[in-house]
Enzyme design. Sequence first.
Site, PDB file in Angstrom:
ATOM      1  N   LYS A  75       0.848  -1.192   0.000  1.00  0.00           N
ATOM      2  CA  LYS A  75       0.000   0.000   0.000  1.00  0.00           C
ATOM      3  C   LYS A  75       0.879   1.236   0.000  1.00  0.00           C
ATOM      4  O   LYS A  75       1.935   1.269   0.654  1.00  0.00           O
ATOM      5  CB  LYS A  75      -0.909   0.027   1.237  1.00  0.00           C
ATOM      6  CG  LYS A  75      -1.717   1.326   1.394  1.00  0.00           C
ATOM      7  CD  LYS A  75      -2.483   1.364   2.698  1.00  0.00           C
ATOM      8  CE  LYS A  75      -3.219   2.692   2.846  1.00  0.00           C
ATOM      9  NZ  LYS A  75      -3.971   2.791   4.115  1.00  0.00           N
ATOM     10  N   GLU A 122      -8.565  12.265  12.380  1.00  0.00           N
ATOM     11  CA  GLU A 122      -7.724  11.161  12.842  1.00  0.00           C
ATOM     12  C   GLU A 122      -6.853  11.528  14.039  1.00  0.00           C
ATOM     13  O   GLU A 122      -5.981  12.396  13.946  1.00  0.00           O
ATOM     14  CB  GLU A 122      -6.824  10.665  11.704  1.00  0.00           C
ATOM     15  CG  GLU A 122      -6.012   9.435  12.081  1.00  0.00           C
ATOM     16  CD  GLU A 122      -5.330   8.804  10.892  1.00  0.00           C
ATOM     17  OE1 GLU A 122      -4.507   7.897  11.110  1.00  0.00           O
ATOM     18  OE2 GLU A 122      -5.608   9.201   9.747  1.00  0.00           O
TER      19      GLU A 122
END
Length: 498
Positions: A254, A304
């Site tokens: 990723k 976040e």
Amino acid sequence: MTRLTDQCRTCHSERSEKSRAISRMKTPPVNPTGSATPEALGAFFAQCAAEARTAGRPQLVSISVVVDNLDPLAVLESIFEPGEPHFYAERPAQGFGVAGAEVAVEFTAQGARRFADAKAFIAATLANTIAVGPLAEPFAGPHFFFAAGFADEAAPGAAFPSLRLFVPRWQVARMGDSTVAVANVLVAADAPLEMLTARIWRAHAKFGAFDYSRAKQKDRPSAPRMAEEIGGSGSYQRAVAQALTEIARGDYQKVVLARALRYTTTEEFHPMGVLNHLRQRYPDCYSFSIANGKGQSFIGASPERLVRVAGGRMHTAALAGSAPRGQSASEDAAFAQGLLHSEKDLREHRLVLDSIAGRLADLGLQLEHATQPRLLGLANVHHLHTPVSASLPAEAHILDLVARLHPTPAVGGAPQEPALAAMRRLETFPRGLYAGPQGWVDHRGGGEFFVGLRSALIDGRTATAYAGAGIVAGSEPEKEFAETELKFKALLEALTQS
């Protein structure tokens, strides 16, 4: 009217944490504002100057008072100066807001040891700190506010160094029903005591009965006349396509690739106008503004949390995988259901969760989290979200956790090193503070850091906005581009008026 109290309102574990941290500070049993005379305050500063002579170095003097309810953003609006650094963060759903401005002490660092160097600086500063007031109150005592870049080294000409922290001269914070004002000043052996006394006495009076009439209301500028893609049109789709080729041949699993758009308007951006909109629109996010004192501010609403430490426990979260919000209840529920069953998004989310466990493994923590992610629904997007918590050993410091957790695969990639190398090669701009850890460390050894997402660097009539997407096997360049467009749309709505 100012209230002065030393009654502890925290749990037993927080008191234990406080006692360990305060042992590194000097906490004389005096309250220089309690007797409400400038003479008492002046006598206290004279004692601090004598301590500086004995120690052979200046002392950071931190005076906290509990005050009647104040709005930290309203206070910052009233005394905002573009030539002074500030730090502001608020998360309405969590019930806190904090604002600090001007500089009592500061520190910068770069390189792989930047967080370790910051930890050492904080320890040395606290060893030469004299703190008084109700230190058990939330946000009382000295706080070290951070602006940390994504990378260990800042690009030439960057608005911020790779790490900068400062203790503000003044700070106002609200947590639940408690509001605390803090004045910090560096007192040397030969300090001008009369001037210091007058300054702090004026601040004490001001925060005891704050006058908001000086606040200058700032509107957001009109919609931009120009939006420039940094790197050129089509550059993002080409970067995603290249990343997918590298993922297919096994270079990494990723990589998070970001875009940057530079908006230009006819009127200047002002952080206060944007912040008022952000905290109302995104109560579940960290609305924030970090100013460098040179006219530039990094501003946004991040969903976040990187890490929070309080009461001997750490709290973090895996946040990865997203889907748009629907126009109707049925459409919204369909998007949410699709996200919860998306093999690609669940795989991306698991990479982040596994990475958190791996990076903290050497601390021997027993991580606690649900087996399946839950939905985090924001105003414009759904995310997969898994809260993670653990008890901390006494020797663990929040900056140890920050250094291990940043950058998470949610903003970097996995495995980390090849993914970051790919990101540096494929992205067309330096990230600066975007996706870096922003937050604070308190005198108790606790603190909170969030990830600088959904953000922009504002500078006069320009705003450089950032948005990214996680690229894994199964990603499609046009869909990832569309995901970033959705994030830019929400940012542009916050930055400007339609």
